[in-house]
Write an enzyme that holds these catalytic residues in place. Structure first.
Site, PDB file in Angstrom:
ATOM      1  CB  CYS A  11      -0.978  -0.024   1.171  1.00 48.29           C
ATOM      2  SG  CYS A  11      -0.203   0.011   2.816  1.00 48.29           S
ATOM      3  CG  ASN A  14       4.443  -1.813   5.189  1.00 50.04           C
ATOM      4  OD1 ASN A  14       5.574  -2.127   5.518  1.00 50.04           O
ATOM      5  ND2 ASN A  14       3.465  -2.693   5.165  1.00 50.04           N
ATOM      6  CB  CYS A  16      -3.554   1.578   7.287  1.00 52.65           C
ATOM      7  SG  CYS A  16      -3.269   3.025   8.338  1.00 52.65           S
ATOM      8  NE  ARG A  17      -4.445   1.593   2.001  1.00 49.74           N
ATOM      9  CZ  ARG A  17      -4.223   2.293   0.903  1.00 49.74           C
ATOM     10  NH1 ARG A  17      -5.095   2.209  -0.092  1.00 49.74           N
ATOM     11  NH2 ARG A  17      -3.166   3.062   0.782  1.00 49.74           N
ATOM     12  CB  SER A  18       0.274  -3.499   2.818  1.00 47.11           C
ATOM     13  OG  SER A  18       1.150  -2.618   3.459  1.00 47.11           O
ATOM     14  CG  ASP A 126      -5.335   5.586   2.904  1.00 44.86           C
ATOM     15  OD1 ASP A 126      -5.314   5.118   4.057  1.00 44.86           O
ATOM     16  OD2 ASP A 126      -4.480   6.370   2.466  1.00 44.86           O
TER      17      ASP A 126
HETATM   18  P1  4NP Z   1      -1.699   2.770   4.294  1.00 46.54           P
HETATM   19  O1  4NP Z   1      -2.307   4.101   4.918  1.00 46.54           O
HETATM   20  O2  4NP Z   1      -1.184   3.140   2.907  1.00 46.54           O
HETATM   21  O3  4NP Z   1      -2.875   1.868   4.229  1.00 46.54           O
HETATM   22  O4  4NP Z   1      -0.623   2.320   5.217  1.00 46.54           O
HETATM   23  C1  4NP Z   1      -1.642   5.325   4.962  1.00 46.54           C
HETATM   24  C2  4NP Z   1      -0.747   5.554   5.967  1.00 46.54           C
HETATM   25  C3  4NP Z   1      -0.091   6.766   6.036  1.00 46.54           C
HETATM   26  C4  4NP Z   1      -0.352   7.743   5.089  1.00 46.54           C
HETATM   27  C5  4NP Z   1      -1.240   7.491   4.077  1.00 46.54           C
HETATM   28  C6  4NP Z   1      -1.883   6.275   4.001  1.00 46.54           C
HETATM   29  N1  4NP Z   1       0.299   8.986   5.179  1.00 46.54           N
HETATM   30  O5  4NP Z   1       0.001   9.855   4.344  1.00 46.54           O
HETATM   31  O6  4NP Z   1       1.130   9.171   6.060  1.00 46.54           O
END
Ligand code: 4NP
Length: 155
Positions: A11, A14, A16-18, A126
């Site tokens: 994602c 790294n 939340c989703r992945s 997200d």
């Molecule tokens: P992820 O979520 O891609 O599912 O891990 C996010 C985590 C952090 C950010 C964006 C999405 N960020 O902008 O910091």
């Protein structure tokens, strides 16, 4: 001899989703007695070295899966040789991965929700800027995908 399957979930951050996809897949694989390597990474580097977001840890824990030991890392070109399959959590992640994929990559690259019937082309949305309900939706998506992947690699 063909490489045994190994899956990388990717994602943006790294955190939340992945990590949830990795945790859901590991749990489903273990329950099915399937031995498939799994990891996760982010296209970005902002959270490298950090554990999953506390809300992601909480939703996984609520479903009996501990992802607290995972640590964020950034995806590398080498990952396209180390893994047999690289799955992007959303179409933007897929485009970013296609841009860094080496010409001689051995890994298949695809969108995670394409493995779920009726969800072709879909993002795992997200949840980072949302609330706990968003993390439950993420968990539902990644567990649906994990079940399909276990079917695919277990058969
Ligand atoms: P992820 O979520 O891609 O599912 O891990 C996010 C985590 C952090 C950010 C964006 C999405 N960020 O902008 O910091």
């Amino acid at each position: 001899m063909p490489q045994s399957p190994s899956i990388l979930f990717v994602c943006l951050g790294n955190i939340c989703r992945s990590p949830l996809a990795e945790g859901a897949f590991r749990a489903a694989a273990q329950a099915a007695g399937l031995d498939v390597a799994a990891d996760s990474a982010g296209t970005g580097d902002w959270h490298v070295g950090r554990p999953p977001d506390t809300r992601a840890q909480a939703v996984a824990r609520a479903h009996g899966v501990d992802i607290s030991g995972l640590r964020a890392r950034q995806v590398t070109a080498e990952d396209f040789h180390r893994f047999t399959h690289v799955f992007a959590l959303d179409p933007a992640n897929l485009a970013d991965l296609a841009a860094i994929r080496p010409a001689d990559a051995t890994a298949d690259l695809g969108l995670l929700m394409d493995v779920v019937p009726g969800r072709k082309g879909s993002a795992v949305d997200d949840p980072y800027y949302g609330d706990a309900a968003g993390f439950e939706a993420t968990w539902a998506d990644v567990t649906a995908a994990a079940a399909r992947l276990v079917d695919r690699f277990g058969g």
